[in-house]
Each structure stands twice: as structure tokens, then as C-alpha cells.
Design a protein around this motif. Structure first.
Motif, mmCIF file in Angstrom:
data_model
loop_
_atom_site.group_PDB
_atom_site.id
_atom_site.type_symbol
_atom_site.label_atom_id
_atom_site.label_comp_id
_atom_site.label_asym_id
_atom_site.label_seq_id
_atom_site.Cartn_x
_atom_site.Cartn_y
_atom_site.Cartn_z
ATOM 1 N N GLU A 56 -1.597 -2.495 -6.434
ATOM 2 C CA GLU A 56 -2.748 -2.704 -5.553
ATOM 3 C C GLU A 56 -2.918 -4.188 -5.234
ATOM 4 O OE1 GLU A 56 -7.553 -1.780 -5.450
ATOM 5 O OE2 GLU A 56 -6.308 -0.826 -6.983
ATOM 6 N N MET A 59 -0.279 -5.072 -2.711
ATOM 7 C CA MET A 59 -0.593 -4.499 -1.397
ATOM 8 C C MET A 59 -1.736 -5.252 -0.729
ATOM 9 S SD MET A 59 0.108 -0.508 -2.457
ATOM 10 C CE MET A 59 -1.353 0.076 -1.736
ATOM 11 N N ALA A 139 3.145 -1.791 1.801
ATOM 12 C CA ALA A 139 1.772 -1.309 1.639
ATOM 13 C C ALA A 139 1.499 -0.069 2.485
ATOM 14 C CB ALA A 139 0.777 -2.414 1.987
ATOM 15 N N GLU A 140 2.009 -0.057 3.706
ATOM 16 C CA GLU A 140 1.738 1.064 4.606
ATOM 17 C C GLU A 140 2.309 2.382 4.074
ATOM 18 O OE1 GLU A 140 2.870 2.322 9.147
ATOM 19 O OE2 GLU A 140 2.490 0.199 8.748
ATOM 20 N N ASN A 143 0.490 3.393 0.793
ATOM 21 C CA ASN A 143 -0.826 3.989 1.049
ATOM 22 C C ASN A 143 -0.700 5.432 1.517
ATOM 23 O OD1 ASN A 143 -2.657 1.966 0.289
ATOM 24 N ND2 ASN A 143 -2.298 0.858 2.202
#
Length: 196
Positions: A56, A59, A139-140, A143
Motif C-alpha cells: 500500500e 502504491m 498500482a492500477e 487495485n
């Protein structure tokens, strides 16, 4: 501490619950001692939780979102305190509401199954976290995978509520919504406290 046989047996039961096998609940020790020992399962969650928290942080830096205050320290404290509060909040809420809801007979079995099931539920998030840390996911994508995992975990929580509490579909959905609401309330309150 938890012994190896109990870990093996209970995780097998948790996996059987994930697969919605009717005999899954037989694997759990739902005695008073088994109930209290099941809270020690939090130790088994720590590696995946640590990986998820580190991911996290990565990201957040990838998406140029800065944490307030001490940055990574605030995020770590938020995560650790959140895990502890989330671990006990629903059991406390349901203990207070068990009699009015008519679930006092199966309350202990539900908490035991929920605690052991948390290991199965958190595993995909730990794997995604590890892939982010290793730089194999951005990150994309992470997620998206976390959202997909959340959908699977919500279904799993429904199965745990349905089997352990021996309740109907609507009641089990209500328990899942309550659990999610409690978790989100804790997360939002802590984000506010830690300035995230």
C-alpha cells in the motif's frame, strides 16, 4: 500457542468452508478454549498483513498520494492498530447482539470459523502485496486484483456466516454487511486519527 495439528485441522476446515462443504464446521474446536485460542490466529495473519501494508505504501507513492505526518510510520501504525481493532470489534458487537438476534447458540462457532477463515481470506492480498513489492504489479493492476479478491472474500464471509450460524441467506448477508460496515468505520476513524 496454537499447535500444528490444530492449525492444520482448522485451516483445512476454513478451506472446506471456502469450498462450501457441509462438513467443514466439524474441523473447528468450538469449545470455550477453542474460541479463545482462535483469537491467536492473528499471528498467522501478520506476514500477509505486513506485505499488504508495504505494498500500500508503494502504491501510494506510485500514484503520487502523500500520507500526512510521518508518512510510512503513520500508515504502519494505522494498519497495526486497525488490524487489532478490526480483529475484536465484530466479535464484541455480535456478543452484545447475540441474544436479541437469536444467534447465541452458534455465536462461538461463527467467531472460531471467522477467525480461522481470516487466514484464507487475507492470503490473496498478501500475494498481491508481495507482487507489488517485487515490482511485478503496478498500482492500477494491484487495485483491480484487490477489488476482485474483496468480492471473493465477501462471498467467503457469507459462506462462513451461513454455515457457522446456520441461518438463512438474508441473515448471512446482513452479517457480512455488518462486518464490512464495522471494518470501514474503524478504517475511516483511524485514517482521521493518523491523518491519512
Amino acid at each position: 500457542m496454537l499447535d500444528r495439528d490444530e492449525i492444520r485441522r482448522s485451516l483445512t476446515g476454513a478451506w472446506d468452508l471456502f469450498l462450501d462443504r457441509p462438513e467443514a464446521m466439524r474441523a473447528f474446536d468450538v469449545s470455550v478454549e477453542g474460541f479463545w485460542r482462535s483469537f491467536r490466529v492473528i499471528v498467522l495473519l501478520l506476514p500477509a498483513y505486513f506485505l499488504t501494508t508495504m505494498a500500500e505504501q508503494i502504491m501510494l507513492s506510485e500514484t503520487a498520494v502523500e500520507t500526512a505526518g510521518p508518512g510510512g510510520v503513520a500508515l504502519f501504525l494505522d494498519s497495526v492498530v486497525g488490524l487489532g481493532l478490526d480483529w475484536i470489534a465484530l466479535p464484541v458487537v455480535l456478543a452484545l447482539a447475540a441474544r436479541p438476534l437469536g444467534i447465541q447458540r452458534n455465536y462461538a462457532a461463527f467467531i472460531v470459523a471467522r477467525n480461522w477463515g481470516a487466514v484464507i481470506a487475507l492470503t490473496p492480498f498478501g500475494v498481491i502485496g508481495l507482487l507489488v513489492i517485487l515490482g511485478l504489479l503496478n498500482a492500477e493492476i494491484a487495485n483491480f486484483l484487490m477489488l476482485a479478491s474483496l468480492m471473493v472474500v465477501l462471498r467467503y464471509n457469507f459462506l462462513i456466516a451461513r454455515r457457522a450460524l446456520d441461518v438463512g441467506i438474508g441473515f448471512a448477508i446482513g452479517i457480512v454487511i455488518l462486518d464490512l460496515a464495522v471494518s470501514l468505520t474503524i478504517a475511516l476513524a483511524l485514517d482521521s486519527v493518523f491523518g491519512l
